[in-house]
Design a protein around this motif. Structure first.
Motif, PDB file in Angstrom:
ATOM      1  N   PHE A 121       0.793  -1.242   0.000  1.00 15.65           N
ATOM      2  CA  PHE A 121       0.000   0.000   0.000  1.00 15.65           C
ATOM      3  C   PHE A 121       0.821   1.286   0.000  1.00 15.65           C
ATOM      4  N   ALA A 122       2.135   1.230   0.193  1.00 15.02           N
ATOM      5  CA  ALA A 122       2.910   2.470   0.309  1.00 15.02           C
ATOM      6  C   ALA A 122       4.171   2.386  -0.540  1.00 15.02           C
ATOM      7  N   PRO A 123       4.050   2.453  -1.865  1.00 18.57           N
ATOM      8  CA  PRO A 123       5.237   2.321  -2.708  1.00 18.57           C
ATOM      9  C   PRO A 123       6.238   3.455  -2.527  1.00 18.57           C
ATOM     10  N   ASP A 124       5.788   4.634  -2.127  1.00 13.28           N
ATOM     11  CA  ASP A 124       6.692   5.780  -1.947  1.00 13.28           C
ATOM     12  C   ASP A 124       7.044   6.010  -0.482  1.00 13.28           C
ATOM     13  N   LEU A 125       7.053   4.942   0.306  1.00  6.85           N
ATOM     14  CA  LEU A 125       7.239   5.057   1.752  1.00  6.85           C
ATOM     15  C   LEU A 125       8.502   5.809   2.132  1.00  6.85           C
ATOM     16  N   ASP A 126       9.630   5.519   1.488  1.00  8.01           N
ATOM     17  CA  ASP A 126      10.888   6.148   1.883  1.00  8.01           C
ATOM     18  C   ASP A 126      10.835   7.660   1.694  1.00  8.01           C
ATOM     19  N   ALA A 127      10.301   8.093   0.574  1.00  6.05           N
ATOM     20  CA  ALA A 127      10.226   9.534   0.310  1.00  6.05           C
ATOM     21  C   ALA A 127       9.237  10.201   1.267  1.00  6.05           C
ATOM     22  N   GLU A 128       8.116   9.528   1.544  1.00  5.19           N
ATOM     23  CA  GLU A 128       7.110  10.098   2.458  1.00  5.19           C
ATOM     24  C   GLU A 128       7.648  10.204   3.884  1.00  5.19           C
ATOM     25  N   ARG A 129       8.385   9.200   4.286  1.00  5.73           N
ATOM     26  CA  ARG A 129       8.961   9.243   5.640  1.00  5.73           C
ATOM     27  C   ARG A 129       9.981  10.367   5.730  1.00  5.73           C
ATOM     28  N   ALA A 130      10.835  10.482   4.753  1.00  3.50           N
ATOM     29  CA  ALA A 130      11.872  11.526   4.784  1.00  3.50           C
ATOM     30  C   ALA A 130      11.248  12.914   4.766  1.00  3.50           C
ATOM     31  N   ALA A 131      10.187  13.091   3.955  1.00  2.00           N
ATOM     32  CA  ALA A 131       9.536  14.395   3.867  1.00  2.00           C
ATOM     33  C   ALA A 131       8.877  14.773   5.193  1.00  2.00           C
ATOM     34  N   LEU A 132       8.271  13.810   5.849  1.00  2.00           N
ATOM     35  CA  LEU A 132       7.590  14.107   7.108  1.00  2.00           C
ATOM     36  C   LEU A 132       8.597  14.384   8.220  1.00  2.00           C
ATOM     37  N   ILE A 133       9.685  13.632   8.258  1.00  2.00           N
ATOM     38  CA  ILE A 133      10.711  13.863   9.277  1.00  2.00           C
ATOM     39  C   ILE A 133      11.313  15.249   9.106  1.00  2.00           C
ATOM     40  N   ALA A 134      11.604  15.613   7.853  1.00  4.03           N
ATOM     41  CA  ALA A 134      12.192  16.927   7.602  1.00  4.03           C
ATOM     42  C   ALA A 134      11.185  18.046   7.847  1.00  4.03           C
ATOM     43  N   GLY A 135       9.975  17.865   7.365  1.00  5.95           N
ATOM     44  CA  GLY A 135       8.976  18.917   7.483  1.00  5.95           C
ATOM     45  C   GLY A 135       8.562  19.203   8.908  1.00  5.95           C
ATOM     46  N   LEU A 136       8.528  18.170   9.733  1.00  4.30           N
ATOM     47  CA  LEU A 136       8.136  18.349  11.131  1.00  4.30           C
ATOM     48  C   LEU A 136       9.329  18.566  12.059  1.00  4.30           C
ATOM     49  N   GLY A 137      10.530  18.422  11.512  1.00  2.54           N
ATOM     50  CA  GLY A 137      11.721  18.599  12.337  1.00  2.54           C
ATOM     51  C   GLY A 137      11.851  17.535  13.411  1.00  2.54           C
ATOM     52  N   LEU A 138      11.512  16.287  13.065  1.00  2.00           N
ATOM     53  CA  LEU A 138      11.560  15.216  14.051  1.00  2.00           C
ATOM     54  C   LEU A 138      12.993  14.810  14.346  1.00  2.00           C
ATOM     55  N   PRO A 139      13.331  14.531  15.588  1.00  2.00           N
ATOM     56  CA  PRO A 139      14.701  14.125  15.927  1.00  2.00           C
ATOM     57  C   PRO A 139      15.004  12.727  15.407  1.00  2.00           C
ATOM     58  N   ASP A 140      16.276  12.381  15.426  1.00  2.00           N
ATOM     59  CA  ASP A 140      16.726  11.081  14.926  1.00  2.00           C
ATOM     60  C   ASP A 140      17.311  10.291  16.089  1.00  2.00           C
ATOM     61  N   ARG A 141      16.416   9.687  16.858  1.00  3.47           N
ATOM     62  CA  ARG A 141      16.842   8.921  18.025  1.00  3.47           C
ATOM     63  C   ARG A 141      17.042   7.458  17.639  1.00  3.47           C
ATOM     64  N   PRO A 142      17.875   6.735  18.380  1.00  4.26           N
ATOM     65  CA  PRO A 142      17.994   5.291  18.151  1.00  4.26           C
ATOM     66  C   PRO A 142      16.632   4.623  18.353  1.00  4.26           C
ATOM     67  N   LEU A 143      16.374   3.572  17.585  1.00  2.00           N
ATOM     68  CA  LEU A 143      15.092   2.876  17.707  1.00  2.00           C
ATOM     69  C   LEU A 143      14.927   2.243  19.083  1.00  2.00           C
ATOM     70  N   THR A 144      16.021   1.793  19.678  1.00  2.00           N
ATOM     71  CA  THR A 144      15.922   1.217  21.020  1.00  2.00           C
ATOM     72  C   THR A 144      15.441   2.273  22.017  1.00  2.00           C
ATOM     73  N   GLU A 145      15.884   3.499  21.861  1.00  2.00           N
ATOM     74  CA  GLU A 145      15.433   4.561  22.758  1.00  2.00           C
ATOM     75  C   GLU A 145      13.967   4.883  22.514  1.00  2.00           C
ATOM     76  N   LEU A 146      13.557   4.924  21.246  1.00  2.00           N
ATOM     77  CA  LEU A 146      12.152   5.187  20.935  1.00  2.00           C
ATOM     78  C   LEU A 146      11.240   4.124  21.533  1.00  2.00           C
ATOM     79  N   LEU A 147      11.628   2.865  21.378  1.00  4.40           N
ATOM     80  CA  LEU A 147      10.799   1.783  21.911  1.00  4.40           C
ATOM     81  C   LEU A 147      10.760   1.836  23.438  1.00  4.40           C
ATOM     82  N   ALA A 148      11.891   2.153  24.047  1.00  6.47           N
ATOM     83  CA  ALA A 148      11.933   2.267  25.508  1.00  6.47           C
ATOM     84  C   ALA A 148      11.038   3.404  25.985  1.00  6.47           C
ATOM     85  N   ARG A 149      11.025   4.510  25.236  1.00  6.97           N
ATOM     86  CA  ARG A 149      10.154   5.625  25.596  1.00  6.97           C
ATOM     87  C   ARG A 149       8.677   5.234  25.477  1.00  6.97           C
ATOM     88  N   ALA A 150       8.369   4.481  24.435  1.00  8.21           N
ATOM     89  CA  ALA A 150       6.981   4.043  24.251  1.00  8.21           C
ATOM     90  C   ALA A 150       6.545   3.131  25.391  1.00  8.21           C
TER      91      ALA A 150
END
Length: 484
Positions: A121-150
């Protein structure tokens, strides 16, 4: 102040569109399938929805709570920024994400799930993810830290973010792994205090709540060399002479189990003479321990922990536990009565009224219905629903047949007993409350019933109610009478 990421999603359509698909955070769906509120009374604002009918809320102003359309709710993040980062980098289609995976293992799971998403369902996933991360100014945390926070956020759902259905007042479900353990919350500080007293041999604390916790901790961690501190705790309980006999009884049991002659005078005082010698003390303590206490914390009712939590000032924790207990309680009159009184004790009159309403429905005698109906009236009035309080008093009057012959011989003479005074008192309280609220119809109607009841109950009871009766009568008289 609006969260900056939420502001961007509300003002940048292209970012909002990408957040909605494929990442399933749709700010155009900021509504829920039913009315809900937080048990704590904190603010709750729907900010987005997903394609299953679930809703994201700002809970308490900043944190993000997710509620499904099926009655589940969990805190997902401490901010919208953090929630979006999780949804974008650990999207909902990724299964098998567990805290025991390291960074590379997490990335491998996400890559594999992303590959399936691109195909389905999401053939352009990589571009959409990059655009949203850049547009919203989301930080780039390690996935282990993100999961621990969740995981940490989910574990903080209770008590501050407990979500209730506003119509029925039932709590939304939370996975057992994230449910608070009230016993550990209550016993944690008590265990630490007990260890300090063991280490320094200090005096028993003057605070009865602190002693109560320490006694519970000692109940489940018994040591032969604890006798001196147990004596100190028991002596403090005897000196306090409070109405709470539970802690004094527990302290007496823990001391008596040691069977020392020198403790007999103190035990005699603590047990009102039931213990008179060391041998009898041990036998008494063993019987009491087996029937009332024991060494298994899990055997202690949650009502005990809720009571101690409330006494410790942890009212939110106590409320959460009691609401969960009420949700799980069926047609059990004893438990419903306990919960009604406990919830009233912590000031949650709405939940207490819910328990009381269910309790009233189980009564099969006129006296039982009258007794529980006037309590329901008190709770409805205190929660602010004066009309419901009036309906409860109507049920109380019907049960005892006020103004006419009793519907059952077991209620004969009700007006001369305490029941008559209590029902009358609630009529006066409601008449006064209705007058203060400007509800002329309810005030005059209820006061009329109160006057009838005052003429029926014992003279001594009417005399005791005279001050309240006078205040209610003056308040009602000041209102314009309803038209016939």
């Amino acid at each position: 102040m609006t969260d900056p990421v939420l502001h961007l999603l509300r003002t940048r359509p292209e970012l909002a569109e990408t957040a909605a698909f494929p990442f399933d955070f749709d700010v155009s769906r900021a509504y829920h399938v039913e009315d809900v509120h937080l048990a704590s009374g904190a603010s709750l604002e729907p900010i987005a929805g997903d394609d299953t009918g679930g809703t994201y809320f700002l809970s308490g102003g900043t944190a993000v709570l997710y509620a499904s359309s099926e009655g589940d709710a969990v805190l997902v993040a401490d901010s919208v920024t953090e929630a979006l980062e999780m949804l974008v980098r650990l999207p909902g289609w990724c299964e098998g994400l567990t805290a025991d995976l390291d960074e590379e293992e997490l990335r491998a799971v996400v890559r594999a799930c992303d590959d399936e998403a691109r195909e389905e369902f999401a053939p352009d996933l990589d571009a959409e993810r990059a655009a949203l991360i850049a547009g919203l100014g989301l930080p780039d945390r390690p996935l282990t830290e993100l999961l621990a926070r969740a995981e940490a956020a989910a574990a903080r759902t209770e008590p501050d973010h407990l979500l209730l259905n506003s119509a029925e007042l039932c709590a939304y479900r939370l996975p057992d792994a994230y449910r608070m353990c009230l016993r550990d919350i209550v016993l944690g500080p008590a265990r630490a205090a007990l260890e300090r007293m063991r280490a320094d041999g200090g005096a028993a604390p003057a605070d009865p709540v602190a002693r109560a916790g320490m006694l519970r901790a000692a109940q489940f961690d018994r040591r032969a060399d604890d006798l001196p501190l147990l004596r100190a705790l028991l002596a403090a309980e005897c000196a306090e002479r409070t109405e709470r006999h539970e802690e004094r009884g527990l302290a007496a049991v823990l001391v008596a189990l040691h069977g020392r002659d020198e403790d007999v005078p103190l035990l005699r005082e603590a047990t009102s003479g039931r213990v008179t010698d060391a041998r009898g003390a041990v036998a008494w303590a063993q019987a009491e321990d087996a029937s009332r206490y024991g060494q298994d914390p899990a055997a202690v009712t949650d009502l005990t922990w809720a009571d101690l939590a409330h006494r410790q000032g942890l009212t939110g924790h106590a409320r959460t536990a009691l609401i969960r207990m009420l949700d799980d309680t069926g047609p059990d009159a004893v438990r419903l009565r306990e919960l009604s009184r406990a919830l009233e004790g912590i000031g949650d009159h709405a939940q207490a009224a819910r328990a009381q309403f269910n309790l009233l429905s189980l009564q099969d005698t006129p006296t039982g219905r009258a007794s529980e109906a006037y309590v329901l009236a008190r709770l409805e009035r205190r929660k602010g629903d004066l009309a419901a309080a009036g309906r409860a008093l109507e049920r109380a009057r019907a049960a005892v047949g006020s103004g006419g012959p009793p519907p059952d011989e077991r209620t004969a003479g009700w007006h001369r007993r305490g029941l008559g005074r209590l029902i009358t008192e609630q009529h006066l309280e409601l008449a006064l409350a209705a007058a203060e609220a400007g509800d002329s119809d309810l005030a005059h109607t209820t006061m009329a019933h109160a006057r009838t009841l005052l003429g029926l109950i014992a003279k001594e009871s009417a005399k005791r109610l005279a001050p309240l009766s006078g205040r209610a009568a003056w308040a009602v008289a000041a209102l314009r009478k309803p038209r016939p």
